[in-house]
Design a protein around this motif. Structure first.
Motif, mmCIF file in Angstrom:
data_model
loop_
_atom_site.group_PDB
_atom_site.id
_atom_site.type_symbol
_atom_site.label_atom_id
_atom_site.label_comp_id
_atom_site.label_asym_id
_atom_site.label_seq_id
_atom_site.Cartn_x
_atom_site.Cartn_y
_atom_site.Cartn_z
ATOM 1 N N GLU A 70 137.588 34.080 21.063
ATOM 2 C CA GLU A 70 136.763 33.576 19.958
ATOM 3 C C GLU A 70 135.300 33.947 20.164
ATOM 4 N N LEU A 71 134.830 33.827 21.407
ATOM 5 C CA LEU A 71 133.446 34.172 21.712
ATOM 6 C C LEU A 71 133.191 35.656 21.463
ATOM 7 N N LYS A 72 134.124 36.496 21.891
ATOM 8 C CA LYS A 72 133.974 37.948 21.689
ATOM 9 C C LYS A 72 133.999 38.304 20.212
ATOM 10 N N LYS A 102 126.136 33.981 19.564
ATOM 11 C CA LYS A 102 126.521 32.954 18.601
ATOM 12 C C LYS A 102 127.658 32.119 19.177
ATOM 13 N N ILE A 103 127.563 30.814 18.984
ATOM 14 C CA ILE A 103 128.648 29.905 19.349
ATOM 15 C C ILE A 103 128.866 28.964 18.178
ATOM 16 N N PRO A 104 130.067 28.375 18.040
ATOM 17 C CA PRO A 104 130.303 27.446 16.925
ATOM 18 C C PRO A 104 129.263 26.347 16.901
ATOM 19 N N SER A 105 128.779 26.045 15.710
ATOM 20 C CA SER A 105 127.735 25.045 15.558
ATOM 21 C C SER A 105 128.187 23.672 16.014
ATOM 22 N N SER A 106 127.322 22.996 16.733
ATOM 23 C CA SER A 106 127.607 21.618 17.143
ATOM 24 C C SER A 106 126.748 20.643 16.360
ATOM 25 N N ALA A 107 126.083 21.166 15.305
ATOM 26 C CA ALA A 107 125.199 20.306 14.513
ATOM 27 C C ALA A 107 125.950 19.137 13.910
#
Length: 288
Positions: free
Chosen positions: A120-122, A140-145
């Motif tokens: 997923e990261l790649k 970029k990483i999935p938003s934790s907002a």
């Protein structure tokens, strides 16, 4: 006869159309019934990858199954998949946090601490197996907002925090500034005061999402950061702030600079840590 043939042909056409609509509707209703189904967890899957597959959020997935994002998924585990909300509009574009690569980081380490798989990261960053990471590189990483969105800031006592006890802390621990004299605050305020060098950089001791920046009650310029463990770190008395609300910071990222105490005239900051609105001894709070 002509009229009868025309009528018959129209009738045939109607029957054909009706049959076509009926047949076409079968996969539609089948797909609709599957929108609220059960998913068997496969090896390597995460809450994020499963929720993305079905077009729902991680929170919706967890809520439907009475679990939290901190629970461990097991291969073969059955998860209820709630129906995705369909409004006829295109889904909003997903926002991403930015992770700053640290010296010695690997794809595996970055993926693990952010709760996603290496694949997923790649994919998020168009990386290949041959890609090399450089310190300072942005990923970029999935938003934790969303995790921080409804979080309430700790209720800091609206009073002057410069009320110190005689208790000293361990300066050999990792702190936001280097080699500080650590003094515990007393009264209703729980935390430590850290001496600093003029304009010294203040760094994050724990990765997380910036919840708030700016002046806060009697604490001067403050940065609140929530870690994925739920701990909230309050860095107060800053001279300047270099992050903004919603930023994702990692261990060692610069948050700003140390401020000057208006009474003593010396550079210093305060650090407070909370978990579920309860103060935590900053010396015992998670780091890294």
């Amino acid at each position: 006869m002509k009229i009868g043939r025309i009528y018959f042909n129209h009738k045939r056409l109607f029957l054909v159309l009706a049959l076509t609509v009926t047949v076409a509707a079968v996969p539609f209703f089948s797909a609709f019934s599957q929108s609220s189904s059960v998913h068997k967890v496969a090896k390597g899957e995460t809450f994020y990858s499963i929720s993305k597959k079905y077009g729902i959020t991680v929170d919706e997935l967890c809520s439907a199954n009475g679990i939290t994002k901190n629970d461990v998924l097991k291969v073969g585990q059955s998860l209820k998949i709630p129906s995705a909300k369909t409004s006829g509009q295109a889904p909003a574009q997903r926002n991403y946090d930015i992770y700053t690569v640290q010296k010695g980081d690997t794809l595996y380490h970055i993926a693990r601490i952010n709760g996603i798989t290496v694949d997923e990261l790649k994919k998020l960053n168009s990386l290949s197996d041959a890609s090399s990471l450089k310190a300072g590189e942005k990923l970029k990483i999935p938003s934790s907002a969303a995790e921080v969105k409804n979080t309430v800031l700790p209720d800091l006592t609206a009073s002057d925090p410069r009320n110190y006890s005689s208790k000293k802390g361990d300066s050999s621990l990792v702190w936001p500034v280097k080699n500080p004299v650590v003094t515990y605050m007393k009264g209703k305020v729980s935390g430590v005061q850290l001496t600093a060098v003029k304009n010294e950089s203040v760094t994050a001791i724990r990765a997380g999402t910036v919840m708030y920046v700016g002046n806060y009650r009697g604490y001067g310029q403050v940065v609140f950061i929530q870690a994925k463990s739920g701990h909230i770190y309050s860095y107060s008395g800053l001279g300047s702030i270099k992050v903004k609300k919603g930023d994702y910071v990692v261990f060692g990222d610069v948050l700003g600079t140390a401020g000057i105490d208006s009474i003593k005239g010396t550079p210093q900051i305060c650090l407070m840590v909370f978990l579920k609105s309860q103060p935590v001894d900053p010396a015992k709070a998670p780091r890294g």
